[in-house]
Design a protein around this motif. Structure first.
Motif, PDB file in Angstrom:
ATOM      1  N   VAL A  74      45.123  32.778  64.312  1.00  0.00           N
ATOM      2  CA  VAL A  74      44.856  33.777  63.280  1.00  0.00           C
ATOM      3  C   VAL A  74      45.252  33.211  61.919  1.00  0.00           C
ATOM      4  O   VAL A  74      46.386  32.752  61.741  1.00  0.00           O
ATOM      5  CB  VAL A  74      45.642  35.074  63.554  1.00  0.00           C
ATOM      6  N   VAL A  75      44.310  33.234  60.979  1.00  0.00           N
ATOM      7  CA  VAL A  75      44.560  32.708  59.635  1.00  0.00           C
ATOM      8  C   VAL A  75      44.400  33.831  58.613  1.00  0.00           C
ATOM      9  O   VAL A  75      43.364  34.502  58.575  1.00  0.00           O
ATOM     10  CB  VAL A  75      43.591  31.554  59.297  1.00  0.00           C
ATOM     11  N   HIS A  76      45.432  34.015  57.804  1.00  0.00           N
ATOM     12  CA  HIS A  76      45.336  34.956  56.693  1.00  0.00           C
ATOM     13  C   HIS A  76      45.569  34.206  55.391  1.00  0.00           C
ATOM     14  O   HIS A  76      46.621  33.597  55.186  1.00  0.00           O
ATOM     15  CB  HIS A  76      46.359  36.086  56.818  1.00  0.00           C
ATOM     16  N   ALA A  77      44.566  34.221  54.517  1.00  0.00           N
ATOM     17  CA  ALA A  77      44.681  33.585  53.208  1.00  0.00           C
ATOM     18  C   ALA A  77      44.991  34.647  52.169  1.00  0.00           C
ATOM     19  O   ALA A  77      44.350  35.692  52.121  1.00  0.00           O
ATOM     20  CB  ALA A  77      43.385  32.848  52.866  1.00  0.00           C
ATOM     21  N   TYR A  78      45.976  34.373  51.347  1.00  0.00           N
ATOM     22  CA  TYR A  78      46.375  35.342  50.330  1.00  0.00           C
ATOM     23  C   TYR A  78      46.579  34.594  49.011  1.00  0.00           C
ATOM     24  O   TYR A  78      46.427  33.374  48.932  1.00  0.00           O
ATOM     25  CB  TYR A  78      47.675  36.052  50.737  1.00  0.00           C
ATOM     26  N   GLY A  79      46.946  35.301  47.972  1.00  0.00           N
ATOM     27  CA  GLY A  79      47.194  34.658  46.678  1.00  0.00           C
ATOM     28  C   GLY A  79      45.898  34.521  45.912  1.00  0.00           C
ATOM     29  O   GLY A  79      45.106  35.451  45.814  1.00  0.00           O
ATOM     30  N   GLY A  80      45.653  33.339  45.398  1.00  0.00           N
ATOM     31  CA  GLY A  80      44.442  33.092  44.642  1.00  0.00           C
ATOM     32  C   GLY A  80      44.512  33.561  43.196  1.00  0.00           C
ATOM     33  O   GLY A  80      43.497  33.609  42.522  1.00  0.00           O
ATOM     34  N   VAL A  81      45.709  33.908  42.713  1.00  0.00           N
ATOM     35  CA  VAL A  81      45.865  34.334  41.322  1.00  0.00           C
ATOM     36  C   VAL A  81      46.473  33.181  40.512  1.00  0.00           C
ATOM     37  O   VAL A  81      47.471  32.584  40.912  1.00  0.00           O
ATOM     38  CB  VAL A  81      46.763  35.583  41.225  1.00  0.00           C
ATOM     39  N   ASP A  82      45.899  32.869  39.391  1.00  0.00           N
ATOM     40  CA  ASP A  82      46.374  31.792  38.522  1.00  0.00           C
ATOM     41  C   ASP A  82      47.733  32.188  37.936  1.00  0.00           C
ATOM     42  O   ASP A  82      47.834  33.202  37.230  1.00  0.00           O
ATOM     43  CB  ASP A  82      45.362  31.561  37.401  1.00  0.00           C
ATOM     44  N   PRO A  83      48.808  31.406  38.200  1.00  0.00           N
ATOM     45  CA  PRO A  83      50.142  31.775  37.674  1.00  0.00           C
ATOM     46  C   PRO A  83      50.216  31.781  36.156  1.00  0.00           C
ATOM     47  O   PRO A  83      51.086  32.429  35.575  1.00  0.00           O
ATOM     48  CB  PRO A  83      51.068  30.701  38.269  1.00  0.00           C
ATOM     49  N   ALA A 133      58.195  34.640  34.218  1.00  0.00           N
ATOM     50  CA  ALA A 133      58.437  33.876  35.443  1.00  0.00           C
ATOM     51  C   ALA A 133      59.047  34.738  36.545  1.00  0.00           C
ATOM     52  O   ALA A 133      58.690  34.617  37.722  1.00  0.00           O
ATOM     53  CB  ALA A 133      59.346  32.685  35.146  1.00  0.00           C
ATOM     54  N   SER A 134      59.987  35.613  36.171  1.00  0.00           N
ATOM     55  CA  SER A 134      60.612  36.463  37.191  1.00  0.00           C
ATOM     56  C   SER A 134      59.604  37.447  37.780  1.00  0.00           C
ATOM     57  O   SER A 134      59.637  37.752  38.978  1.00  0.00           O
ATOM     58  CB  SER A 134      61.807  37.212  36.603  1.00  0.00           C
ATOM     59  N   LEU A 135      58.726  37.960  36.915  1.00  0.00           N
ATOM     60  CA  LEU A 135      57.680  38.853  37.400  1.00  0.00           C
ATOM     61  C   LEU A 135      56.754  38.122  38.352  1.00  0.00           C
ATOM     62  O   LEU A 135      56.348  38.680  39.376  1.00  0.00           O
ATOM     63  CB  LEU A 135      56.890  39.422  36.220  1.00  0.00           C
ATOM     64  N   TRP A 136      56.442  36.861  38.046  1.00  0.00           N
ATOM     65  CA  TRP A 136      55.573  36.067  38.917  1.00  0.00           C
ATOM     66  C   TRP A 136      56.232  35.835  40.278  1.00  0.00           C
ATOM     67  O   TRP A 136      55.584  35.972  41.312  1.00  0.00           O
ATOM     68  CB  TRP A 136      55.247  34.733  38.245  1.00  0.00           C
ATOM     69  N   ARG A 137      57.528  35.507  40.278  1.00  0.00           N
ATOM     70  CA  ARG A 137      58.220  35.279  41.552  1.00  0.00           C
ATOM     71  C   ARG A 137      58.240  36.554  42.388  1.00  0.00           C
ATOM     72  O   ARG A 137      58.074  36.513  43.609  1.00  0.00           O
ATOM     73  CB  ARG A 137      59.644  34.777  41.289  1.00  0.00           C
ATOM     74  N   ARG A 138      58.478  37.690  41.729  1.00  0.00           N
ATOM     75  CA  ARG A 138      58.492  38.962  42.455  1.00  0.00           C
ATOM     76  C   ARG A 138      57.112  39.280  43.023  1.00  0.00           C
ATOM     77  O   ARG A 138      56.991  39.752  44.153  1.00  0.00           O
ATOM     78  CB  ARG A 138      58.960  40.078  41.512  1.00  0.00           C
ATOM     79  N   TYR A 139      56.092  38.999  42.217  1.00  0.00           N
ATOM     80  CA  TYR A 139      54.715  39.222  42.686  1.00  0.00           C
ATOM     81  C   TYR A 139      54.401  38.325  43.874  1.00  0.00           C
ATOM     82  O   TYR A 139      53.796  38.773  44.861  1.00  0.00           O
ATOM     83  CB  TYR A 139      53.746  38.953  41.533  1.00  0.00           C
ATOM     84  N   GLN A 140      54.813  37.063  43.818  1.00  0.00           N
ATOM     85  CA  GLN A 140      54.580  36.131  44.916  1.00  0.00           C
ATOM     86  C   GLN A 140      55.275  36.601  46.193  1.00  0.00           C
ATOM     87  O   GLN A 140      54.719  36.495  47.290  1.00  0.00           O
ATOM     88  CB  GLN A 140      55.078  34.732  44.547  1.00  0.00           C
ATOM     89  N   GLN A 141      56.497  37.101  46.042  1.00  0.00           N
ATOM     90  CA  GLN A 141      57.229  37.584  47.212  1.00  0.00           C
ATOM     91  C   GLN A 141      56.546  38.814  47.811  1.00  0.00           C
ATOM     92  O   GLN A 141      56.455  38.952  49.039  1.00  0.00           O
ATOM     93  CB  GLN A 141      58.668  37.913  46.841  1.00  0.00           C
ATOM     94  N   ASP A 142      56.065  39.714  46.952  1.00  0.00           N
ATOM     95  CA  ASP A 142      55.341  40.892  47.438  1.00  0.00           C
ATOM     96  C   ASP A 142      54.081  40.479  48.198  1.00  0.00           C
ATOM     97  O   ASP A 142      53.759  41.053  49.248  1.00  0.00           O
ATOM     98  CB  ASP A 142      54.965  41.809  46.270  1.00  0.00           C
ATOM     99  N   LEU A 143      53.370  39.495  47.655  1.00  0.00           N
ATOM    100  CA  LEU A 143      52.174  38.995  48.338  1.00  0.00           C
ATOM    101  C   LEU A 143      52.522  38.432  49.706  1.00  0.00           C
ATOM    102  O   LEU A 143      51.823  38.683  50.693  1.00  0.00           O
ATOM    103  CB  LEU A 143      51.497  37.906  47.489  1.00  0.00           C
ATOM    104  N   LEU A 144      53.598  37.643  49.762  1.00  0.00           N
ATOM    105  CA  LEU A 144      53.989  37.033  51.028  1.00  0.00           C
ATOM    106  C   LEU A 144      54.405  38.091  52.047  1.00  0.00           C
ATOM    107  O   LEU A 144      54.031  38.010  53.228  1.00  0.00           O
ATOM    108  CB  LEU A 144      55.131  36.045  50.790  1.00  0.00           C
ATOM    109  N   ASP A 145      55.164  39.077  51.615  1.00  0.00           N
ATOM    110  CA  ASP A 145      55.573  40.149  52.533  1.00  0.00           C
ATOM    111  C   ASP A 145      54.349  40.894  53.072  1.00  0.00           C
ATOM    112  O   ASP A 145      54.277  41.212  54.272  1.00  0.00           O
ATOM    113  CB  ASP A 145      56.510  41.132  51.818  1.00  0.00           C
ATOM    114  N   HIS A 146      53.418  41.182  52.165  1.00  0.00           N
ATOM    115  CA  HIS A 146      52.201  41.879  52.589  1.00  0.00           C
ATOM    116  C   HIS A 146      51.383  41.002  53.539  1.00  0.00           C
ATOM    117  O   HIS A 146      50.826  41.494  54.536  1.00  0.00           O
ATOM    118  CB  HIS A 146      51.369  42.251  51.364  1.00  0.00           C
ATOM    119  N   ALA A 147      51.329  39.706  53.262  1.00  0.00           N
ATOM    120  CA  ALA A 147      50.591  38.782  54.128  1.00  0.00           C
ATOM    121  C   ALA A 147      51.193  38.745  55.525  1.00  0.00           C
ATOM    122  O   ALA A 147      50.464  38.709  56.531  1.00  0.00           O
ATOM    123  CB  ALA A 147      50.593  37.389  53.511  1.00  0.00           C
TER     124      ALA A 147
END
Length: 310
Positions: free
Chosen positions: A42-51, A57-71
């Motif tokens: 099973v492959v799930h691709a997420y992200g794809g947003v240009d940093p 930077a802190s908002l980006w890290r939080r967003y990345q963590q939210d994406l990973l948790d959701h993934a």
């Protein structure tokens, strides 16, 4: 001929994005993996947003963590659905930070790849067939797009389109194995269509001879399969009709529709033909798009470049 047609013994790869369409694809892929004696990946691709679009930077890290948790949640749900559909299947999962189509093509390579007919984008938008169309057009191995309804009739057939070209030989091989594993009939459909016939002279044409020629084309392409699969019930359909129309008609109530991909070499040779494209978007059942054999490293590299450029 073995059940390795369209997969070389490697795990069946399925794309999961959390949508109902992809979960149906996961269930279909899990059952198919068991039929073929394979594992499921099973492959799930997420992200794809240009940093660079996020200045903080802190908002980006939080967003990345939210994406990973959701993934992780999406992948876990897909694994659960796979085990519900096929309790004995062995499942692995992978999260990829990137776009779906190139990630799936790279993980599948020469293995069977399964996707849903549509999914959701990283920001919640609907991707109506974009990933399905892209992987079906560029894969070097068979791709199944799961769409339509599951048949309730155990005798629901596998339907394959045959056009007399070498490309459809690979489609026939895949369809024969699929029907044999499912213990269902195979229906081979061959059509011819010439819109340039003059309406005045058309009644004077020798239609019986044309029909005989077209039946011979179909018989020649099916030759040898009966000996390899003596228990497989095969019926044929030969008619004057546009191939897309005939295949859509015969696919109603089928468990799987199989078509060959078409191309002319180079990058354009990786693109889906008009019939294959129509089936991916309109078929009333799951549709397998089968490329011709011989997809080596060069063709894989071309496919990745073409998909990445989209």
């Amino acid at each position: 001929m073995s059940s390795d047609v369209g997969g070389t013994g490697r795990p069946v790869v399925v794309g999961a994005d959390g949508s109902e369409s992809s979960l149906r694809a996961v269930g279909w892929a899990a059952r198919t993996a068991v039929f073929r004696g394979r594992d499921l990946h099973v492959v799930h691709a997420y992200g794809g947003v240009d940093p660079s679009l996020v200045a903080d930077a802190s908002l980006w890290r939080r967003y990345q963590q939210d994406l990973l948790d959701h993934a992780r949640q999406i992948a876990a749900r897909a694994v659960a659905v796979a085990h519900e559909a096929a309790p004995s299947v062995t499942v692995t999962e992978e999260l990829v930070d990137g776009a779906a189509a190139p990630a799936l093509l790279e993980r599948a390579d020469d293995a069977l790849l399964v996707v849903g007919e549509q999914g959701t984008g990283g920001l919640g938008g609907t991707l109506v067939g974009s990933v399905a169309s892209s992987v079906a057009a560029h894969a070097v191995a068979p791709v199944v797009v799961v769409r339509g309804d599951e048949p309730t009739d155990p005798a629901a057939p596998v339907v394959v389109g045959v056009d007399g070209s070498p490309v459809s030989d690979a489609a026939i091989d895949f369809a024969v194995v699929a029907a044999d594993l499912a213990g269902c009939p195979l229906v081979a459909v061959h059509t011819w269509w010439d819109p340039l016939f003059d309406p005045v002279t058309e009644p004077l044409l020798g239609w019986d001879a044309i029909v005989d020629d077209e039946r011979r084309v179909l018989a020649e392409q099916l030759a040898g399969r009966s000996a390899a699969y003596p228990d497989l019930a095969v019926s044929t359909v030969v008619e004057r009709s546009h191939p897309s129309r005939a295949l859509l008609d015969r696919a109603r109530g089928a468990r799987l529709l199989v078509v060959g991909s078409r191309g002319r070499g180079g990058f354009t040779g990786l693109l889906l033909g008009s019939v294959g494209r129509a089936m991916v978007h309109r078929a009333p059942c799951p549709v397998a798009v089968v490329p011709p054999p011989g997809g080596g490293p060069g063709r894989r590299a071309e496919a990745r470049v073409e998909v990445a450029a989209r």
